[in-house]
Scaffold this motif. Sequence first.
Motif, PDB file in Angstrom:
ATOM      1  N   VAL A   1      -0.625 -22.711  -9.666  1.00  0.00           N
ATOM      2  CA  VAL A   1      -0.616 -24.039  -9.053  1.00  0.00           C
ATOM      3  C   VAL A   1       0.525 -24.816  -9.690  1.00  0.00           C
ATOM      4  O   VAL A   1       0.613 -24.913 -10.917  1.00  0.00           O
ATOM      5  CB  VAL A   1      -1.944 -24.786  -9.281  1.00  0.00           C
ATOM      6  CG1 VAL A   1      -1.847 -26.227  -8.776  1.00  0.00           C
ATOM      7  CG2 VAL A   1      -3.093 -24.065  -8.579  1.00  0.00           C
ATOM      8  N   MET A   2       1.419 -25.345  -8.865  1.00  0.00           N
ATOM      9  CA  MET A   2       2.551 -26.121  -9.364  1.00  0.00           C
ATOM     10  C   MET A   2       2.351 -27.595  -9.020  1.00  0.00           C
ATOM     11  O   MET A   2       2.274 -27.949  -7.847  1.00  0.00           O
ATOM     12  CB  MET A   2       3.858 -25.629  -8.744  1.00  0.00           C
ATOM     13  CG  MET A   2       4.178 -24.187  -9.064  1.00  0.00           C
ATOM     14  SD  MET A   2       5.799 -23.713  -8.417  1.00  0.00           S
ATOM     15  CE  MET A   2       6.874 -24.783  -9.372  1.00  0.00           C
TER      16      MET A   2
ATOM     17  N   LEU B   1       1.210 -24.525 -18.493  1.00  0.00           N
ATOM     18  CA  LEU B   1       2.574 -24.375 -18.983  1.00  0.00           C
ATOM     19  C   LEU B   1       3.369 -25.631 -18.638  1.00  0.00           C
ATOM     20  O   LEU B   1       3.889 -25.772 -17.531  1.00  0.00           O
ATOM     21  CB  LEU B   1       3.247 -23.146 -18.366  1.00  0.00           C
ATOM     22  CG  LEU B   1       4.619 -22.797 -18.966  1.00  0.00           C
ATOM     23  CD1 LEU B   1       4.490 -22.507 -20.454  1.00  0.00           C
ATOM     24  CD2 LEU B   1       5.212 -21.587 -18.269  1.00  0.00           C
ATOM     25  N   PRO B   2       3.471 -26.585 -19.558  1.00  0.00           N
ATOM     26  CA  PRO B   2       4.289 -27.780 -19.302  1.00  0.00           C
ATOM     27  C   PRO B   2       5.766 -27.415 -19.252  1.00  0.00           C
ATOM     28  O   PRO B   2       6.232 -26.571 -20.003  1.00  0.00           O
ATOM     29  CB  PRO B   2       3.982 -28.678 -20.512  1.00  0.00           C
ATOM     30  CG  PRO B   2       2.779 -28.092 -21.170  1.00  0.00           C
ATOM     31  CD  PRO B   2       2.816 -26.638 -20.866  1.00  0.00           C
TER      32      PRO B   2
ATOM     33  N   ILE C   1       1.747 -24.960 -13.638  1.00  0.00           N
ATOM     34  CA  ILE C   1       3.041 -25.475 -14.083  1.00  0.00           C
ATOM     35  C   ILE C   1       3.050 -26.983 -13.823  1.00  0.00           C
ATOM     36  O   ILE C   1       2.805 -27.424 -12.707  1.00  0.00           O
ATOM     37  CB  ILE C   1       4.196 -24.791 -13.333  1.00  0.00           C
ATOM     38  CG1 ILE C   1       4.238 -23.297 -13.681  1.00  0.00           C
ATOM     39  CG2 ILE C   1       5.525 -25.439 -13.689  1.00  0.00           C
ATOM     40  CD1 ILE C   1       5.276 -22.524 -12.890  1.00  0.00           C
ATOM     41  N   LEU C   2       3.330 -27.750 -14.851  1.00  0.00           N
ATOM     42  CA  LEU C   2       3.219 -29.203 -14.778  1.00  0.00           C
ATOM     43  C   LEU C   2       4.401 -29.838 -15.493  1.00  0.00           C
ATOM     44  O   LEU C   2       4.746 -29.447 -16.608  1.00  0.00           O
ATOM     45  CB  LEU C   2       1.907 -29.652 -15.427  1.00  0.00           C
ATOM     46  CG  LEU C   2       1.608 -31.131 -15.535  1.00  0.00           C
ATOM     47  CD1 LEU C   2       1.499 -31.745 -14.140  1.00  0.00           C
ATOM     48  CD2 LEU C   2       0.306 -31.350 -16.290  1.00  0.00           C
ATOM     49  N   PHE C   3       5.029 -30.838 -14.858  1.00  0.00           N
ATOM     50  CA  PHE C   3       6.213 -31.477 -15.428  1.00  0.00           C
ATOM     51  C   PHE C   3       5.895 -32.677 -16.309  1.00  0.00           C
ATOM     52  O   PHE C   3       6.562 -32.920 -17.296  1.00  0.00           O
ATOM     53  CB  PHE C   3       7.155 -31.927 -14.310  1.00  0.00           C
ATOM     54  CG  PHE C   3       7.795 -30.790 -13.592  1.00  0.00           C
ATOM     55  CD1 PHE C   3       8.635 -29.923 -14.248  1.00  0.00           C
ATOM     56  CD2 PHE C   3       7.549 -30.571 -12.253  1.00  0.00           C
ATOM     57  CE1 PHE C   3       9.220 -28.857 -13.599  1.00  0.00           C
ATOM     58  CE2 PHE C   3       8.137 -29.518 -11.581  1.00  0.00           C
ATOM     59  CZ  PHE C   3       8.977 -28.663 -12.251  1.00  0.00           C
TER      60      PHE C   3
ATOM     61  N   MET D   1      -2.590 -35.692 -14.724  1.00  0.00           N
ATOM     62  CA  MET D   1      -3.638 -35.233 -15.620  1.00  0.00           C
ATOM     63  C   MET D   1      -4.970 -35.112 -14.886  1.00  0.00           C
ATOM     64  O   MET D   1      -5.744 -34.186 -15.137  1.00  0.00           O
ATOM     65  CB  MET D   1      -3.775 -36.180 -16.815  1.00  0.00           C
ATOM     66  CG  MET D   1      -2.603 -36.116 -17.773  1.00  0.00           C
ATOM     67  SD  MET D   1      -2.262 -34.426 -18.341  1.00  0.00           S
ATOM     68  CE  MET D   1      -3.789 -34.035 -19.172  1.00  0.00           C
ATOM     69  N   ARG D   2      -5.248 -36.029 -13.968  1.00  0.00           N
ATOM     70  CA  ARG D   2      -6.496 -35.937 -13.207  1.00  0.00           C
ATOM     71  C   ARG D   2      -6.447 -34.765 -12.229  1.00  0.00           C
ATOM     72  O   ARG D   2      -7.469 -34.114 -11.986  1.00  0.00           O
ATOM     73  CB  ARG D   2      -6.766 -37.252 -12.475  1.00  0.00           C
ATOM     74  CG  ARG D   2      -7.071 -38.403 -13.433  1.00  0.00           C
ATOM     75  CD  ARG D   2      -7.514 -39.642 -12.699  1.00  0.00           C
ATOM     76  NE  ARG D   2      -8.811 -39.458 -12.100  1.00  0.00           N
ATOM     77  CZ  ARG D   2      -9.392 -40.366 -11.274  1.00  0.00           C
ATOM     78  NH1 ARG D   2      -8.732 -41.471 -10.971  1.00  0.00           N
ATOM     79  NH2 ARG D   2     -10.565 -40.136 -10.767  1.00  0.00           N
TER      80      ARG D   2
END
Length: 331
Positions: A118-119, A92-93, A62-64, A72-73
């Motif tokens: 992983v958040m 999952l953005p 999960i990425l904001f 991104m890295r």
Amino acid sequence: MADVAKLAGVSAQTVSRVSNGFPGVLEETRQQVLAAMKELGYRPNSAARALKRGEFRTIGVILFNLSSTGNMRTLEAVASSAAREGYATTLLPVTAPTRDGVQGAFTRLGELAVDGVVMIMEVHLLDAMTVALPPTAPVVVVDSDAGDRYCVVDTDQASGARAAVEHLLGLGHGTVRHIAGPKESFAAERRVGAWRAALEAAGREVPPLLRGDWSAESGYAAGLRIAADPGCTAVFVANDQMALGLLRALSEHGRRVPEDVSVVGFDDIPEAASYMPPLTTIHQDFAEVGRRCVDGVLRQIRNDEAERGTTLVPTGLVVRGSTAAPPPRSR
């Protein structure tokens, strides 16, 4: 599978062992089975196999913020580490960094069948007690002040910021200005706190804080204000992209780096060594962050001991051409 077994002249159990990569099958037999699979166009049903085993060999992320270089890295490092462990990665953005956004993302990841999550948080949610994650979900959080409730992996933001300030003070600069990241960013606030504490510990003036949004454009906007301040000889910038904008602003106003103004960034992106001049910066070990995230998730999946609380990955100062002693008139 029965057709493959018949063509290869082996049992269905042997076909199963070959398709799952289990040891204990003679090489000659394995090649017979693989040849039969190819001839018949057989592919193992990964979905059925996952249901049977109760695992999907997939880690959700999960990425904001997809535009952030650091995020991104980190994502790249997580995906690479997961692949080495035989796991796929499902991204999952989340466009809205809110409680409902996070909990909705967990629901959707559950529908996509992942073993752990992983958040990459970046913003203040977990530390504000506004989000309650499923208690049984294997979760590792990156870049958040989630305390002891979750397994957290983060770069040692404070140590890196302190090293940047101490490097500049050690060169003889009287104080250090700071271009910070956005206020809602956990990492940005950690760096601000360490910058201020380092100056106070050295008995130096704490100059007014400037803020950007991680972009080179925002660094340029803040840089125009710094370039107009003849008393400024040293700047610590919260990331390398904003430092690039600062370098442009200083150049346009005839302020030389490092002869007139020294600049330190944060991240050590691959392009930092190619800036003009090459950028002194704080190196973040994104690969190690990714490895520890995946290790934390897999420990929980396998019911091993996974420490709750925060694990800090060390940073390091990389000295290049953008820092030097201040001009004589400023010493």
